[in-house]
Structures are given as structure tokens and as C-alpha cells.
Motif scaffolding. Structure first.
Motif, PDB file in Angstrom:
ATOM      1  N   ILE A  74      -7.760 -41.618   6.760  1.00 52.93           N
ATOM      2  CA  ILE A  74      -8.620 -40.397   6.534  1.00 52.93           C
ATOM      3  C   ILE A  74     -10.108 -41.073   5.711  1.00 52.93           C
ATOM      4  CG2 ILE A  74      -8.578 -38.124   5.437  1.00 52.93           C
ATOM      5  CD1 ILE A  74      -6.188 -38.582   7.104  1.00 52.93           C
ATOM      6  N   THR A  75     -11.152 -40.547   6.320  1.00 53.58           N
ATOM      7  CA  THR A  75     -12.386 -40.988   5.839  1.00 53.58           C
ATOM      8  C   THR A  75     -13.300 -39.816   5.516  1.00 53.58           C
ATOM      9  OG1 THR A  75     -13.255 -40.921   8.171  1.00 53.58           O
ATOM     10  CG2 THR A  75     -12.567 -43.074   7.292  1.00 53.58           C
ATOM     11  N   THR A  76     -14.383 -39.870   4.864  1.00 53.44           N
ATOM     12  CA  THR A  76     -15.356 -39.053   4.219  1.00 53.44           C
ATOM     13  C   THR A  76     -16.682 -39.885   4.111  1.00 53.44           C
ATOM     14  OG1 THR A  76     -15.640 -37.009   3.226  1.00 53.44           O
ATOM     15  CG2 THR A  76     -14.586 -38.651   2.103  1.00 53.44           C
ATOM     16  N   ARG A  77     -17.388 -39.107   3.546  1.00 56.01           N
ATOM     17  CA  ARG A  77     -18.629 -39.648   2.735  1.00 56.01           C
ATOM     18  C   ARG A  77     -18.805 -39.204   0.883  1.00 56.01           C
ATOM     19  NH1 ARG A  77     -22.104 -42.828   5.927  1.00 56.01           N
ATOM     20  NH2 ARG A  77     -21.978 -42.424   8.198  1.00 56.01           N
ATOM     21  N   ASP A  78     -19.176 -39.991   0.359  1.00 53.79           N
ATOM     22  CA  ASP A  78     -19.308 -39.592  -1.065  1.00 53.79           C
ATOM     23  C   ASP A  78     -20.594 -38.903  -1.277  1.00 53.79           C
ATOM     24  OD1 ASP A  78     -19.687 -42.907  -2.413  1.00 53.79           O
ATOM     25  OD2 ASP A  78     -21.156 -41.747  -1.348  1.00 53.79           O
ATOM     26  N   ALA A  91     -16.031 -43.529   2.622  1.00 53.73           N
ATOM     27  CA  ALA A  91     -14.795 -43.683   1.712  1.00 53.73           C
ATOM     28  C   ALA A  91     -13.380 -43.362   2.727  1.00 53.73           C
ATOM     29  CB  ALA A  91     -14.958 -42.873   0.436  1.00 53.73           C
ATOM     30  N   GLY A  92     -12.515 -43.951   2.302  1.00 55.72           N
ATOM     31  CA  GLY A  92     -11.355 -43.836   2.901  1.00 55.72           C
ATOM     32  C   GLY A  92     -10.045 -44.326   2.674  1.00 55.72           C
ATOM     33  N   LEU A  93      -9.083 -43.665   2.872  1.00 56.28           N
ATOM     34  CA  LEU A  93      -7.612 -44.121   2.354  1.00 56.28           C
ATOM     35  C   LEU A  93      -6.623 -44.145   3.528  1.00 56.28           C
ATOM     36  CD1 LEU A  93      -6.454 -41.049   1.928  1.00 56.28           C
ATOM     37  CD2 LEU A  93      -7.466 -41.369  -0.089  1.00 56.28           C
ATOM     38  N   THR A  94      -5.654 -44.915   3.501  1.00 60.78           N
ATOM     39  CA  THR A  94      -4.374 -44.643   4.468  1.00 60.78           C
ATOM     40  C   THR A  94      -3.454 -43.454   4.020  1.00 60.78           C
ATOM     41  OG1 THR A  94      -4.488 -46.949   4.777  1.00 60.78           O
ATOM     42  CG2 THR A  94      -2.392 -45.942   5.393  1.00 60.78           C
ATOM     43  N   CYS A  95      -3.034 -42.810   5.097  1.00 60.28           N
ATOM     44  CA  CYS A  95      -2.203 -41.614   4.839  1.00 60.28           C
ATOM     45  C   CYS A  95      -1.258 -41.305   5.873  1.00 60.28           C
ATOM     46  CB  CYS A  95      -3.255 -40.288   5.057  1.00 60.28           C
ATOM     47  SG  CYS A  95      -2.513 -38.739   4.776  1.00 60.28           S
ATOM     48  N   ASN A  96      -0.090 -40.988   5.641  1.00 61.81           N
ATOM     49  CA  ASN A  96       1.028 -40.417   6.535  1.00 61.81           C
ATOM     50  C   ASN A  96       1.285 -39.152   6.399  1.00 61.81           C
ATOM     51  OD1 ASN A  96       2.493 -40.910   4.231  1.00 61.81           O
ATOM     52  ND2 ASN A  96       4.362 -42.139   5.452  1.00 61.81           N
ATOM     53  N   SER A  97       0.679 -38.401   5.849  1.00 61.40           N
ATOM     54  CA  SER A  97       1.039 -36.982   5.425  1.00 61.40           C
ATOM     55  C   SER A  97       0.207 -36.088   6.417  1.00 61.40           C
ATOM     56  CB  SER A  97       0.734 -36.635   3.906  1.00 61.40           C
ATOM     57  OG  SER A  97      -0.534 -36.725   3.716  1.00 61.40           O
ATOM     58  N   PHE A  98      -0.374 -36.576   7.413  1.00 61.82           N
ATOM     59  CA  PHE A  98      -1.212 -35.891   8.375  1.00 61.82           C
ATOM     60  C   PHE A  98      -0.435 -34.784   9.196  1.00 61.82           C
ATOM     61  CE2 PHE A  98      -2.597 -35.827  13.113  1.00 61.82           C
ATOM     62  CZ  PHE A  98      -3.775 -34.890  12.803  1.00 61.82           C
ATOM     63  N   ALA A 109      -3.017 -53.814  10.177  1.00 59.55           N
ATOM     64  CA  ALA A 109      -3.924 -54.473   9.239  1.00 59.55           C
ATOM     65  C   ALA A 109      -4.763 -53.625   8.596  1.00 59.55           C
ATOM     66  CB  ALA A 109      -4.795 -55.792   9.685  1.00 59.55           C
ATOM     67  N   LEU A 110      -5.417 -52.670   9.306  1.00 64.06           N
ATOM     68  CA  LEU A 110      -6.336 -51.785   8.919  1.00 64.06           C
ATOM     69  C   LEU A 110      -5.491 -50.647   7.893  1.00 64.06           C
ATOM     70  CD1 LEU A 110      -8.502 -50.321  11.799  1.00 64.06           C
ATOM     71  CD2 LEU A 110      -9.211 -51.619   9.573  1.00 64.06           C
ATOM     72  N   SER A 111      -4.343 -50.271   8.447  1.00 61.83           N
ATOM     73  CA  SER A 111      -3.629 -49.574   7.401  1.00 61.83           C
ATOM     74  C   SER A 111      -3.329 -50.142   6.084  1.00 61.83           C
ATOM     75  CB  SER A 111      -2.032 -49.299   8.000  1.00 61.83           C
ATOM     76  OG  SER A 111      -1.329 -48.519   7.135  1.00 61.83           O
ATOM     77  N   GLY A 112      -3.046 -51.489   5.867  1.00 58.97           N
ATOM     78  CA  GLY A 112      -2.861 -52.025   4.682  1.00 58.97           C
ATOM     79  C   GLY A 112      -4.107 -52.253   3.980  1.00 58.97           C
ATOM     80  N   ARG A 113      -5.261 -52.333   4.645  1.00 64.81           N
ATOM     81  CA  ARG A 113      -6.484 -52.553   3.928  1.00 64.81           C
ATOM     82  C   ARG A 113      -6.972 -51.287   3.344  1.00 64.81           C
ATOM     83  NH1 ARG A 113     -10.818 -55.791   4.284  1.00 64.81           N
ATOM     84  NH2 ARG A 113     -13.002 -54.816   3.709  1.00 64.81           N
ATOM     85  N   PHE A 114      -7.017 -50.196   3.955  1.00 66.21           N
ATOM     86  CA  PHE A 114      -7.314 -48.856   3.263  1.00 66.21           C
ATOM     87  C   PHE A 114      -6.278 -48.331   2.242  1.00 66.21           C
ATOM     88  CE2 PHE A 114     -10.272 -48.978   6.782  1.00 66.21           C
ATOM     89  CZ  PHE A 114     -11.508 -48.227   6.138  1.00 66.21           C
ATOM     90  N   ALA A 115      -5.173 -48.931   2.242  1.00 61.30           N
ATOM     91  CA  ALA A 115      -4.253 -48.585   1.274  1.00 61.30           C
ATOM     92  C   ALA A 115      -4.234 -49.562   0.062  1.00 61.30           C
ATOM     93  CB  ALA A 115      -2.776 -48.682   1.796  1.00 61.30           C
ATOM     94  N   SER A 116      -4.798 -50.514   0.037  1.00 56.46           N
ATOM     95  CA  SER A 116      -4.962 -51.376  -0.897  1.00 56.46           C
ATOM     96  C   SER A 116      -5.927 -51.033  -2.179  1.00 56.46           C
ATOM     97  CB  SER A 116      -5.332 -52.786  -0.473  1.00 56.46           C
ATOM     98  OG  SER A 116      -5.646 -53.844  -1.488  1.00 56.46           O
ATOM     99  N   SER A 117      -5.543 -51.240  -3.446  1.00 55.15           N
ATOM    100  CA  SER A 117      -6.454 -50.787  -4.442  1.00 55.15           C
ATOM    101  C   SER A 117      -7.126 -52.033  -4.951  1.00 55.15           C
ATOM    102  CB  SER A 117      -5.260 -50.450  -5.575  1.00 55.15           C
ATOM    103  OG  SER A 117      -4.554 -51.516  -6.047  1.00 55.15           O
ATOM    104  N   ARG A 118      -6.835 -53.194  -4.411  1.00 54.86           N
ATOM    105  CA  ARG A 118      -7.710 -54.367  -4.720  1.00 54.86           C
ATOM    106  C   ARG A 118      -8.790 -54.642  -3.909  1.00 54.86           C
ATOM    107  NH1 ARG A 118      -2.326 -56.124  -4.343  1.00 54.86           N
ATOM    108  NH2 ARG A 118      -2.617 -57.013  -2.566  1.00 54.86           N
ATOM    109  N   ILE A 119      -8.887 -53.962  -2.638  1.00 54.71           N
ATOM    110  CA  ILE A 119     -10.139 -54.012  -1.843  1.00 54.71           C
ATOM    111  C   ILE A 119     -11.108 -53.054  -2.260  1.00 54.71           C
ATOM    112  CG2 ILE A 119     -11.110 -54.116   0.482  1.00 54.71           C
ATOM    113  CD1 ILE A 119      -8.277 -55.027   1.475  1.00 54.71           C
TER     114      ILE A 119
END
Length: 317
Positions: free
Chosen positions: A31-35, A41-48, A89-99
């Protein structure tokens, strides 16, 4: 009613609740948007989930503890990017709090609403925020779809029991273990793509025929040292263009399965090398399509499969 529920229902244990929810396979999206400053900005989601057709509404839910909660609450809209199984890999990237910068090195573009749309996703939906509701430890965001786009024909990335599940995993194992014989695969290609070629001769637009010819040219333009991934992509593109030109949704779905078979065989079974001897046969398929010669196109496909198998057999002998 409340008293009855309290009497017959034990307390819900959070860990078990999460575990049992995991028994329901779900797709994975970014899920992406702009600040406020316009930064993506974006994050991984499986509640769509879809909500409504008229108007076209979708939703996703976001934890109250998410660092991006206020960004999404303040934004006018958001984009749903449905990931393919190649994009784990994209899913993991956008789910990571370290990136810190999730978009660094990620191919994306600004969509119709100027929202970040990630390249090569199976589908994308750009939405204006329709409603936002507090629900327990989450907020539910409902969006009205204003722009949407479809991508490739790959299988979806699926989350199941706490891990990614490839929809084609069983098929992949059959291919790698050699349990799908050459004769059966050849027969499937002849019947499926022969039918699609016949349909394409009567249904395809000139633009779709151009796409088939472009895919043939892409195969021919590979240098001898072209990486395997590029060869697989161009071969899949050729058969994918034929499937699109046939204008039959059911057969196109079957063709997606055959694309998985092709990809796995090229990766694990076949000796993939330059095959200029096949160039004239693919060109014959294109020429027959241009002439709307259904039988000629099917015959050229048959010759292509025969030549391909003959050379493969001799190389393995």
C-alpha cells in the motif's frame, strides 16, 4: 444477547487467533501513498479486500502502532499494488522496520492520482480515501478506485500459515521431478496454443498481432550470452502474446499455467541455448496470423514444437 455470548464463549487467545486466521490464504499487496512533503511511503499488507462495485470501493486495515498511520490518515488517497510471486523480496522490503527508504532501488512511477505505483505488479488500484474507521487495534481505510491497471500474467504472491505460498508449487515439483513427460507437455502445447492461434486469426486486433511479432523479434535479438532470465521472459512473452490475441479468458488462464511449466522446464530441465533454427518457424506463425490463416498458424506451431523437441532429445542423448 451479550450475556449469552459471555456465557458460551471462552476468551479469545491472541496467539491462537492469529494462527487460525493464517489458515485462510491471502494475497499480498504493498500500500503506497505520499507524505505531506510529497515523499513516497508504503508498507506491506495482506488485509486488502474489495468492498463494492458501484461505486468501486476497496479497503485495507492498518495497525494503530504503525509508524505510517498518521501519514495515511492525512493523505487524500492511497494505491494498492498487488504483488506477484516473483516480488516476494518487495514484500519483505516494505515490511521491514530496518529499511529507512523503502523505495530506494525499487522501480515505480507516479500514477493518475500522482500516487506511487510499483512496476510489474499484477494489478494496481489508485484510490481516493472514501472513509476511515477505527476498529479495535487497527484503522480500516476504504478507498474509491479512480485509476487501475493490470500487469503481467504471473501467479499471485500468497501468504498462508505465516509464510509465502506459491500457487504453482505443486506444479513446479512435478516439472522438476520429471513427472510431466515431454509427450504430454507437447500435446498440451499443440492443443492449447493451436486453439488460441485459430481464435487469434479471427479475433486478434492488428495491435495484438504486432505484439506477437514484437515478442518474436525480442527472442531473435538475444545475444548468445543472454542471461537465462531474459530468455525465459522472452519465451514466456511469445506464448503470452498468443494467449492475449486469442480473446478467451478461460484458455488464457490455462496458458498462465503452461507459462509456469515453461519457466520451470527452462530453469531446471532443459538445456537453454541459442536456437536460430527456430526463428523461421516463429516467423511463419506470425505470417500465418497476419494472413488470418488458422491452419497455417497451427501447422507452424506444430513444426516449432517438433523441431524444438528433436534438438532437445539429441542434445540429451
Amino acid at each position: 444477547m451479550t450475556a449469552v455470548a459471555e456465557r458460551v464463549s471462552p476468551a479469545i487467545e491472541p496467539t491462537l487467533f492469529r494462527q487460525l486466521l493464517g489458515c485462510f490464504p491471502t494475497g499480498v499487496a504493498v500500500i503506497t501513498t505520499r507524505d505531506a512533503a510529497g515523499k513516497p511511503a508504503g508498507l506491506t499488507c495482506n488485509s486488502f479486500s474489495s468492498v463494492s462495485l458501484e461505486p468501486p470501493l476497496v479497503l485495507f486495515s492498518l495497525r494503530k502502532a504503525s509508524k505510517l498511520l498518521e501519514t495515511f490518515r492525512a493523505a487524500e488517497g492511497f494505491a494498492i499494488n498487488i504483488l506477484s510471486e516473483k516480488q516476494d523480496a518487495l514484500s519483505g522490503r516494505f515490511a521491514s522496520s530496518r529499511i529507512e527508504d523503502k523505495f530506494e532501488g525499487v522501480a515505480w512511477r507516479s500514477g493518475g492520482l500522482q500516487l506511487p505505483v510499483i512496476d510489474e505488479c499484477l494489478a494496481s488500484f489508485e484510490c481516493l480515501t472514501f472513509a476511515c474507521h477505527e476498529a479495535g487495534d487497527h484503522y480500516v481505510f476504504i478507498g474509491e478506485v479512480k485509476h487501475m491497471d493490470g500487469g503481467g500474467s504471473d501467479h499471485a504472491l500468497v501468504f498462508y500459515k505465516g509464510a509465502y505460498m506459491m500457487l504453482a508449487e505443486s506444479l513446479r515439483k512435478l516439472v522438476v521431478q520429471g513427472k510431466l513427460g515431454d509427450a504430454d507437455i507437447d500435446e498440451a502445447y499443440r492443443n492449447l496454443y493451436g486453439t488460441l492461434l485459430r481464435l487469434a486469426c479471427s479475433r486478434a486486433t492488428e495491435a495484438e498481432l504486432d505484439a506477437v511479432e514484437t515478442s518474436v523479434a525480442a527472442i531473435e535479438q538475444h545475444p548468445d550470452e543472454a542471461p537465462l532470465a531474459e530468455r525465459i521472459a522472452s519465451a514466456s512473452g511469445f506464448f503470452g502474446a498468443i494467449a492475449v490475441a486469442g480473446h478467451n479468458a478461460a484458455l488464457q488462464l490455462m496458458a498462465q499455467t503452461m507459462t509456469t511449466v515453461l519457466r520451470e522446464r527452462m530453469t531446471h530441465v532443459l538445456s537453454v541455448r541459442p536456437r536460430p533454427d527456430l526463428f523461421p518457424l516463429r516467423r511463419k506463425i506470425v505470417a500465418s496470423l497476419r494472413q488470418r490463416d488458422a491452419e497455417g498458424a497451427a501447422a507452424a506451431l506444430d513444426a516449432l514444437i517438433t523441431q524444438l523437441r528433436t534438438m532437445d532429445s539429441s542434445s540429451r542423448a
